[in-house]
Design an enzyme around this catalytic site. Structure first.
Site, PDB file in Angstrom:
ATOM      1  N   GLU A 181       0.863  -1.364   0.193  1.00 32.24           N
ATOM      2  CA  GLU A 181      -0.134   0.163  -0.270  1.00 32.24           C
ATOM      3  C   GLU A 181       0.497   1.105   0.102  1.00 32.24           C
ATOM      4  O   GLU A 181       1.495   1.327   1.264  1.00 32.24           O
ATOM      5  CB  GLU A 181      -1.000  -0.156   0.930  1.00 32.24           C
ATOM      6  CG  GLU A 181      -1.713   1.333   1.237  1.00 32.24           C
ATOM      7  CD  GLU A 181      -2.129   1.617   0.600  1.00 32.24           C
ATOM      8  OE1 GLU A 181      -2.111   2.811   0.230  1.00 32.24           O
ATOM      9  OE2 GLU A 181      -3.543   1.269  -0.330  1.00 32.24           O
TER      10      GLU A 181
ATOM     11  N   ARG B 182     -16.760   4.593   5.594  1.00 28.37           N
ATOM     12  CA  ARG B 182     -15.606   3.670   4.412  1.00 28.37           C
ATOM     13  C   ARG B 182     -14.370   3.494   5.403  1.00 28.37           C
ATOM     14  O   ARG B 182     -13.875   2.199   5.415  1.00 28.37           O
ATOM     15  CB  ARG B 182     -15.370   4.743   3.060  1.00 28.37           C
ATOM     16  CG  ARG B 182     -13.899   3.264   2.678  1.00 28.37           C
ATOM     17  CD  ARG B 182     -14.139   4.267   1.479  1.00 28.37           C
ATOM     18  NE  ARG B 182     -15.023   4.153   0.332  1.00 28.37           N
ATOM     19  CZ  ARG B 182     -15.665   3.718  -0.496  1.00 28.37           C
ATOM     20  NH1 ARG B 182     -14.455   2.368  -0.740  1.00 28.37           N
ATOM     21  NH2 ARG B 182     -16.286   3.337  -1.418  1.00 28.37           N
TER      22      ARG B 182
ATOM     23  N   TYR C 206     -27.681   8.591   4.051  1.00 27.61           N
ATOM     24  CA  TYR C 206     -27.687   7.497   5.361  1.00 27.61           C
ATOM     25  C   TYR C 206     -27.131   7.644   6.413  1.00 27.61           C
ATOM     26  O   TYR C 206     -26.130   8.112   6.726  1.00 27.61           O
ATOM     27  CB  TYR C 206     -27.538   6.285   4.348  1.00 27.61           C
ATOM     28  CG  TYR C 206     -26.077   5.816   3.677  1.00 27.61           C
ATOM     29  CD1 TYR C 206     -25.559   5.464   4.525  1.00 27.61           C
ATOM     30  CD2 TYR C 206     -26.500   5.617   2.424  1.00 27.61           C
ATOM     31  CE1 TYR C 206     -24.191   5.044   3.695  1.00 27.61           C
ATOM     32  CE2 TYR C 206     -25.157   5.431   1.398  1.00 27.61           C
ATOM     33  CZ  TYR C 206     -24.381   4.935   1.983  1.00 27.61           C
ATOM     34  OH  TYR C 206     -22.999   5.439   1.542  1.00 27.61           O
TER      35      TYR C 206
ATOM     36  N   ASP D 204     -12.208  -1.236  -8.272  1.00 29.86           N
ATOM     37  CA  ASP D 204     -11.780  -1.388  -9.753  1.00 29.86           C
ATOM     38  C   ASP D 204     -11.296  -0.866 -10.570  1.00 29.86           C
ATOM     39  O   ASP D 204     -11.256  -0.332 -11.771  1.00 29.86           O
ATOM     40  CB  ASP D 204     -11.963   0.782  -8.761  1.00 29.86           C
ATOM     41  CG  ASP D 204     -13.289   0.633  -7.720  1.00 29.86           C
ATOM     42  OD1 ASP D 204     -14.653  -0.180  -8.435  1.00 29.86           O
ATOM     43  OD2 ASP D 204     -13.356   1.450  -7.391  1.00 29.86           O
TER      44      ASP D 204
END
Length: 400
Positions: free
Chosen positions: A34, A108, A220, A299
């Protein structure tokens, strides 16, 4: 010659971390690269329908996710033309009974933190932060994966490289440089506000979908119900890459004028103090999923419009299917790895394309105007909650 049982994953987003856990459960050693020095929030809320939550539960994430996830009681489909709610679809226990797994909405960052904690607790997963994937080369022993940490360049032998590094994937660029993301002509604005800022009828445990002329918004609860996540979708020409560009609230409110947009929708927009925006790009449907011992996930291979709330869900499904195809004896040779990765792509392609197309179609429906908007509203009311939910069964009830 036997190849390594080590799998490298580029990208520690939701898809990459889920893949690491799923592959480690199959007995692989996994290294996750990462480039960020720290795992930080990118984006705000997301929806995890039962097809995705089922996989996370099976990977042992229930307790970690329940701390921040919210189980909404319903989805309220709202129309600006009608001035309010057209239909309410029951979720909560009804979703569990129907699909066998919960429907969650979650920040997230909370999901990524839960996945990262699970990864860091696993003895066979090595999460390397600040590690940038640079290159990969195939040879008789598998692959040599080159990455950089600071000023140090490091090479490791692996059997497989998975590109889970997002829509601007470096791994995809290495494999298929001709495949480039395409701007959709739409811009997403996101923000949050404290649930205590507005009356309970605006902040109850439900997903609100507001459909309007040329634009729509979704709201939400997240963070255990303490905050409300708001995403507004509008057309535009601004198309800079990135996920978190500051947005001018006055510019956004101009896209949601009164009286075209009812007071409750505008009130939620006004409650957000800080907006971030990102241009919505997609990856063309014809992108290949793998080449040799290298494959793409999430993605990187199928970035889609968010109007089916399945971007994260499809990445999580990818991870589970990938682990299934690489498990067992699939990594005895480079040829068997390449065959397993081809099978993974074939297993995923048709379903993901159908979700991509559904998302595009739903976005068009949300933005209808005039007589077409009236016809849409009448059709939704005529269908009723049960038939509207049944139209989602092919997504929500998916299992390995």
């Amino acid at each position: 010659m036997a190849v390594s049982r080590t799998i490298f994953i580029a990208g520690a987003g939701i898809g990459g971390l889920t893949a690491a856990l799923a592959l480690a459960a199959k007995g692989f050693r996994v290294v996750v690269l990462e480039k960020a020095e720290r795992l930080e929030e990118a984006g705000a809320g997301l929806q995890l329908s039962p097809n995705a939550s089922r996989i996370l539960v099976e990977l042992g994430l229930s307790e970690r996710l329940r701390r921040g996830a919210v189980t909404p009681e319903a989805v309220s489909i709202m129309s600006t033309r009608a001035g309010g709610e057209l239909l309410r679809l029951p979720l909560g226990e009804a979703a569990v009974a129907r699909a066998g797994a919960p429907y969650w909405v979650v920040h997230r960052a909370d999901l990524q933190a839960a996945l990262a904690a699970q990864v860091q607790d696993h003895p066979d997963i090595d999460l390397r932060l600040g590690a940038t994937f640079e290159d990969v080369a195939a040879h008789a022993r598998g692959l040599t994966v080159v990455h950089r940490i600071g000023n140090s360049r490091q090479s490791d032998v692996a059997s497989v490289l998975i590109g889970a590094d997002g829509i601007w994937s470096t791994v995809r660029q290495h494999l298929f440089p001709e495949v480039q993301p395409r701007f959709s002509g739409l811009i997403a604005w996101r923000g949050t506000f404290e649930a205590t800022q507005l009356p309970k009828e605006y902040t109850s445990r439900r997903v609100q979908l507001w459909m309007g002329p040329g634009a729509h918004l979704v709201a939400y609860p997240i963070a255990g119900g303490r905050q409300i996540n708001v995403v507004a979708i509008v057309p535009g020409t601004w198309n800079r890459p990135g996920w978190s560009t500051p947005g001018d609230p006055f510019e956004l409110m101009d896209a949601f004028p009164a009286p075209r947009w009812p007071g409750p929708a505008r009130m939620m927009l006004k409650a957000v103090d800080s907006w971030r925006k990102w241009a919505l790009f997609g990856v063309p449907e014809g992108c290949e999923w793998s080449k040799g011992s290298i494959a793409l996930l999430g993605d990187a291979v199928h970035a889609m419009l968010p109007f089916a709330a399945q971007g994260a869900g499809m990445a999580i499904e990818d991870a589970a299917v990938l682990a299934q195809h690489l498990g067992g004896n699939a990594t005895e040779s480079a040829a068997s790895i390449a065959a397993a990765l081809k099978q993974y792509g074939r297993a995923r392609r048709a379903r993901v394309r159908q979700v991509q197309r559904t998302a595009r179609q739903q976005g068009q429906i949300y933005h209808l105007t005039g007589p077409l908007a009236l016809a849409r509203d009448l059709a939704i009311r005529a269908l009723g909650p049960e038939r509207m939910l049944a139209r989602q069964d092919w997504i929500y009830s998916w299992k390995l």
